[in-house]
Design a protein around this motif. Sequence first.
Motif, PDB file in Angstrom:
ATOM      1  N   SER A   1       0.804  -5.765  10.720  1.00  0.00           N
ATOM      2  CA  SER A   1       1.416  -4.690   9.930  1.00  0.00           C
ATOM      3  C   SER A   1       2.288  -3.801  10.809  1.00  0.00           C
ATOM      4  O   SER A   1       3.417  -3.442  10.442  1.00  0.00           O
ATOM      5  CB  SER A   1       0.331  -3.852   9.244  1.00  0.00           C
ATOM      6  N   LEU A   2       1.763  -3.426  11.987  1.00  0.00           N
ATOM      7  CA  LEU A   2       2.550  -2.615  12.909  1.00  0.00           C
ATOM      8  C   LEU A   2       3.756  -3.383  13.433  1.00  0.00           C
ATOM      9  O   LEU A   2       4.823  -2.803  13.653  1.00  0.00           O
ATOM     10  CB  LEU A   2       1.679  -2.146  14.075  1.00  0.00           C
ATOM     11  N   ALA A   3       3.589  -4.703  13.631  1.00  0.00           N
ATOM     12  CA  ALA A   3       4.714  -5.509  14.109  1.00  0.00           C
ATOM     13  C   ALA A   3       5.840  -5.528  13.084  1.00  0.00           C
ATOM     14  O   ALA A   3       7.022  -5.417  13.433  1.00  0.00           O
ATOM     15  CB  ALA A   3       4.247  -6.938  14.415  1.00  0.00           C
ATOM     16  N   VAL A   4       5.485  -5.678  11.789  1.00  0.00           N
ATOM     17  CA  VAL A   4       6.502  -5.667  10.742  1.00  0.00           C
ATOM     18  C   VAL A   4       7.188  -4.310  10.679  1.00  0.00           C
ATOM     19  O   VAL A   4       8.416  -4.212  10.585  1.00  0.00           O
ATOM     20  CB  VAL A   4       5.872  -6.026   9.380  1.00  0.00           C
TER      21      VAL A   4
ATOM     22  N   VAL B   1       0.869  -1.183   0.000  1.00  0.00           N
ATOM     23  CA  VAL B   1       0.000   0.000   0.000  1.00  0.00           C
ATOM     24  C   VAL B   1       0.906   1.233   0.000  1.00  0.00           C
ATOM     25  O   VAL B   1       1.698   1.432   0.929  1.00  0.00           O
ATOM     26  CB  VAL B   1      -0.921  -0.002   1.234  1.00  0.00           C
ATOM     27  N   SER B   2       0.793   2.060  -1.041  1.00  0.00           N
ATOM     28  CA  SER B   2       1.757   3.149  -1.230  1.00  0.00           C
ATOM     29  C   SER B   2       1.787   4.103  -0.031  1.00  0.00           C
ATOM     30  O   SER B   2       2.860   4.537   0.393  1.00  0.00           O
ATOM     31  CB  SER B   2       1.444   3.918  -2.508  1.00  0.00           C
ATOM     32  N   ARG B   3       0.621   4.430   0.518  1.00  0.00           N
ATOM     33  CA  ARG B   3       0.616   5.366   1.657  1.00  0.00           C
ATOM     34  C   ARG B   3       1.269   4.737   2.883  1.00  0.00           C
ATOM     35  O   ARG B   3       2.043   5.386   3.578  1.00  0.00           O
ATOM     36  CB  ARG B   3      -0.809   5.817   1.974  1.00  0.00           C
ATOM     37  N   PHE B   4       0.966   3.479   3.151  1.00  0.00           N
ATOM     38  CA  PHE B   4       1.587   2.812   4.292  1.00  0.00           C
ATOM     39  C   PHE B   4       3.099   2.756   4.097  1.00  0.00           C
ATOM     40  O   PHE B   4       3.868   2.977   5.034  1.00  0.00           O
ATOM     41  CB  PHE B   4       1.028   1.397   4.462  1.00  0.00           C
TER      42      PHE B   4
ATOM     43  N   ASP C   1       7.345  12.801  16.875  1.00  0.00           N
ATOM     44  CA  ASP C   1       6.754  12.250  15.654  1.00  0.00           C
ATOM     45  C   ASP C   1       6.386  10.777  15.772  1.00  0.00           C
ATOM     46  O   ASP C   1       5.594  10.265  14.973  1.00  0.00           O
ATOM     47  CB  ASP C   1       7.713  12.443  14.470  1.00  0.00           C
ATOM     48  N   SER C   2       6.908  10.074  16.774  1.00  0.00           N
ATOM     49  CA  SER C   2       6.713   8.633  16.852  1.00  0.00           C
ATOM     50  C   SER C   2       5.243   8.223  16.919  1.00  0.00           C
ATOM     51  O   SER C   2       4.798   7.375  16.135  1.00  0.00           O
ATOM     52  CB  SER C   2       7.480   8.073  18.053  1.00  0.00           C
ATOM     53  N   PRO C   3       4.438   8.779  17.823  1.00  0.00           N
ATOM     54  CA  PRO C   3       3.032   8.367  17.855  1.00  0.00           C
ATOM     55  C   PRO C   3       2.273   8.753  16.601  1.00  0.00           C
ATOM     56  O   PRO C   3       1.318   8.069  16.206  1.00  0.00           O
ATOM     57  CB  PRO C   3       2.475   9.094  19.088  1.00  0.00           C
ATOM     58  N   GLN C   4       2.685   9.831  15.969  1.00  0.00           N
ATOM     59  CA  GLN C   4       1.997  10.253  14.757  1.00  0.00           C
ATOM     60  C   GLN C   4       2.260   9.273  13.609  1.00  0.00           C
ATOM     61  O   GLN C   4       1.365   8.982  12.814  1.00  0.00           O
ATOM     62  CB  GLN C   4       2.418  11.675  14.378  1.00  0.00           C
ATOM     63  N   PHE C   5       3.474   8.751  13.519  1.00  0.00           N
ATOM     64  CA  PHE C   5       3.753   7.729  12.514  1.00  0.00           C
ATOM     65  C   PHE C   5       2.938   6.465  12.795  1.00  0.00           C
ATOM     66  O   PHE C   5       2.433   5.820  11.865  1.00  0.00           O
ATOM     67  CB  PHE C   5       5.242   7.398  12.482  1.00  0.00           C
ATOM     68  N   SER C   6       2.809   6.101  14.063  1.00  0.00           N
ATOM     69  CA  SER C   6       2.025   4.910  14.404  1.00  0.00           C
ATOM     70  C   SER C   6       0.554   5.106  14.054  1.00  0.00           C
ATOM     71  O   SER C   6      -0.106   4.188  13.538  1.00  0.00           O
ATOM     72  CB  SER C   6       2.168   4.599  15.903  1.00  0.00           C
ATOM     73  N   ALA C   7       0.033   6.293  14.322  1.00  0.00           N
ATOM     74  CA  ALA C   7      -1.363   6.571  13.983  1.00  0.00           C
ATOM     75  C   ALA C   7      -1.580   6.556  12.467  1.00  0.00           C
ATOM     76  O   ALA C   7      -2.556   5.980  11.969  1.00  0.00           O
ATOM     77  CB  ALA C   7      -1.777   7.928  14.553  1.00  0.00           C
ATOM     78  N   LEU C   8      -0.662   7.177  11.727  1.00  0.00           N
ATOM     79  CA  LEU C   8      -0.760   7.190  10.266  1.00  0.00           C
ATOM     80  C   LEU C   8      -0.664   5.773   9.708  1.00  0.00           C
ATOM     81  O   LEU C   8      -1.394   5.403   8.779  1.00  0.00           O
ATOM     82  CB  LEU C   8       0.347   8.056   9.678  1.00  0.00           C
ATOM     83  N   ALA C   9       0.237   4.968  10.270  1.00  0.00           N
ATOM     84  CA  ALA C   9       0.414   3.603   9.784  1.00  0.00           C
ATOM     85  C   ALA C   9      -0.800   2.739  10.096  1.00  0.00           C
ATOM     86  O   ALA C   9      -1.239   1.942   9.258  1.00  0.00           O
ATOM     87  CB  ALA C   9       1.672   2.992  10.402  1.00  0.00           C
TER      88      ALA C   9
END
Length: 388
Positions: free
Chosen positions: A339-342, A207-210, A319-327
């Motif tokens: 997906s988050l684990a990978v 997925v390009s956005r992910f 930025d860390s939580p924001q990347f997790s939320a976006l992902a």
Amino acid sequence: MNTFLRRNPLLVIVLAQLFGTSLWFSINGVWLSLSHELGLTEVDLGRLTLAVQAGFISGTLTLAVTGLADRFGASRIFAVASLVGALSNGVFVLVANDPASAFLFRFITGLCLAGIYPLGMKMVIAWTPKYAGSALAWLVGMLTLGTALPHLMRGATPGMPWEWPLWGASLLALLGGGLIYLLGDGPHLPTSRGAIPLQQGLAALRVSRFRAVAGGYFGHMWELYAFWTLVPLLVGRELARMEGGETLIPWFSFAIIGIGGIGCFVGGWLSRGRGSEWVAGWALRVSGTMCLVYPLLSGWSPALLVLLLLVWGVAVVTDSPQFSALASAAAPRESVGSSLAVMNAVGFGLTLPAIWLTSGLWGQFGVWVVLLLVPGPVLGLWSLRRAG
């Protein structure tokens, strides 16, 4: 009791995260004592920190390969991981003078942290999906405070045995695991009954956005844990120039790492209006600037450099939580956990060379090793722009 916990799930999860992640840098908080009493060096500090990171990576890959993150209750995995992590951290106290055993038990501690941090993210999404960015900001804020907590515990126990802060971290992890076990799993994510292979966790990268968000996260991770590992060394340098005592190093280290929690909380609040991408972008710009200018200003006033370290401490993790939320929003819904684990596994994999290089070269180059962190924010900003 259970009714109160379920009425305040975010409070319970973030407290459990704070207590559980105190295991992560537990030895870093007592590093001066280990150095003086056991003769360990900066290279040994890097090696033991790498053991935790390697264990965490192995754990997240195990979650992805087996699908445990999506097949079983997150609360049960969190509770078991907290119990085993507390025991392995306690055993380290008994084997700290044996390099092989010390490495092994720090590895096991890292393995268990894979059942605390990623599963904590999944529980936040399951309990509070509407404001994932803000809620995850609280979670990562507590991870940051948990990382800093051993420094505070050591600062509060001057002259006392170095074993005490480590045992304290183990007790906190047990408490956190118990709270999550009583809370149980949230209602907003489905539980997968069939096995979810690694391919489904990796499928999100198609997925390009992910993929773009993950790239930003990877750049962020290159910088984050290497900086946290260097903090006591950077603080010690400035305190020595100010002719301050070594007893102040844990207090300053706690402040510089822990202040990142405030950055996470403020970033979470800003994300509601500005969006997670905006918050992550600005955090990367500021921390990247610190990577560049800090060594160039290394001859300036120590007080000014400590102030810069505080600014860096805020920006490096905001930025860390924001990347997790976006992902989590971009990942396939049926495999959010995998997906988050990978993503975590790859991101933490990048922390290994960053920590190895900076801690290993500190003795030769001192503060100039932080220039090696510059590629992280640069990659993160480039990738984040592709997510827009």
